[in-house]
Design a protein around this motif. Sequence first.
Motif, PDB file in Angstrom:
ATOM      1  N   ILE A 175       0.839  -1.202   0.000  1.00 59.73           N
ATOM      2  CA  ILE A 175       0.000   0.000   0.000  1.00 59.73           C
ATOM      3  C   ILE A 175       0.876   1.255   0.000  1.00 59.73           C
ATOM      4  N   GLY A 231      -8.212  -1.946   0.387  1.00 57.24           N
ATOM      5  CA  GLY A 231      -7.216  -2.058   1.438  1.00 57.24           C
ATOM      6  C   GLY A 231      -7.103  -3.486   1.944  1.00 57.24           C
ATOM      7  N   ASP A 255      -7.001   1.733   5.476  1.00 56.12           N
ATOM      8  CA  ASP A 255      -5.618   1.291   5.329  1.00 56.12           C
ATOM      9  C   ASP A 255      -4.853   2.170   4.349  1.00 56.12           C
ATOM     10  N   TRP A 256      -5.574   2.883   3.490  1.00 64.84           N
ATOM     11  CA  TRP A 256      -4.912   3.748   2.523  1.00 64.84           C
ATOM     12  C   TRP A 256      -4.336   5.002   3.155  1.00 64.84           C
ATOM     13  N   VAL A 301      -9.345   7.068  -2.108  1.00 67.80           N
ATOM     14  CA  VAL A 301      -8.893   5.699  -2.361  1.00 67.80           C
ATOM     15  C   VAL A 301      -8.670   5.546  -3.861  1.00 67.80           C
ATOM     16  N   CYS A 341     -11.134   0.783  -5.851  1.00 75.14           N
ATOM     17  CA  CYS A 341     -11.977   0.576  -4.667  1.00 75.14           C
ATOM     18  C   CYS A 341     -13.435   0.954  -4.935  1.00 75.14           C
TER      19      CYS A 341
END
Length: 219
Positions: free
Chosen positions: A82, A106, A112-113, A133, A137
């Motif tokens: 990532i 993610g 998580d990004w 994102v 996504c």
Amino acid sequence: MSGKHYKGPEVSCCIKYFIFGFNVIFWFLGIAFLGIGLWAWNEKFSVFLGIIFFLELTAGVLAFVFKDWIKDQLYFFINNNIRAYRDDIDLQNLIDFTQEYWQCCGAFGADDWNLNIYFNCTDSNASRERCGVPFSCCTKDPAEDVINTQCGYDARQKPEVDQQIVIYTKGCVPQFEKWLQDNLTIVAGIFIGIALLQIFGICLAQNLVSDIEAVRASW
């Protein structure tokens, strides 16, 4: 990736069930591999195949003993990917394909990004992609023929209920675990099929040796 996502009870439970089922298969095949490997070794032939069997058995044991270490390595691997999303075009394409295919975002969720310098939500981030994102996504509209690469902009600034309309909110790891659970029979069948092919190969090799020895004995 937040500790909350990584230590979530639902994800941990899925991982434990997957590892348990996977190791049952390994132990079952490992016993057969051990016997066949010893037989091949005693026959002074197919030693290489016997070594492969021992390595497979060892891999199964190590996967069971060091399952927590493997889980940690997967955690770090996803984090690093990532972070490097914009640095490697091949890696970028792989992540986009994964998120589109599994309909996820993610590792354990869209937040998580925040690990990526272009998508994190910090005030110091001047990127237009801040708090967004990647387009992979985004939920897909079947009526759209052209991909909107800006569909993920500002997506994580919206309330979670609204996010679910625009982007996938489930992480790729839980989605992959769900797929494994739904297709456990297929996965087990593939491993058993590979094992049977290896056993069949050893049997053919031993038959060939027997034929060669029979010819030599007749000289």
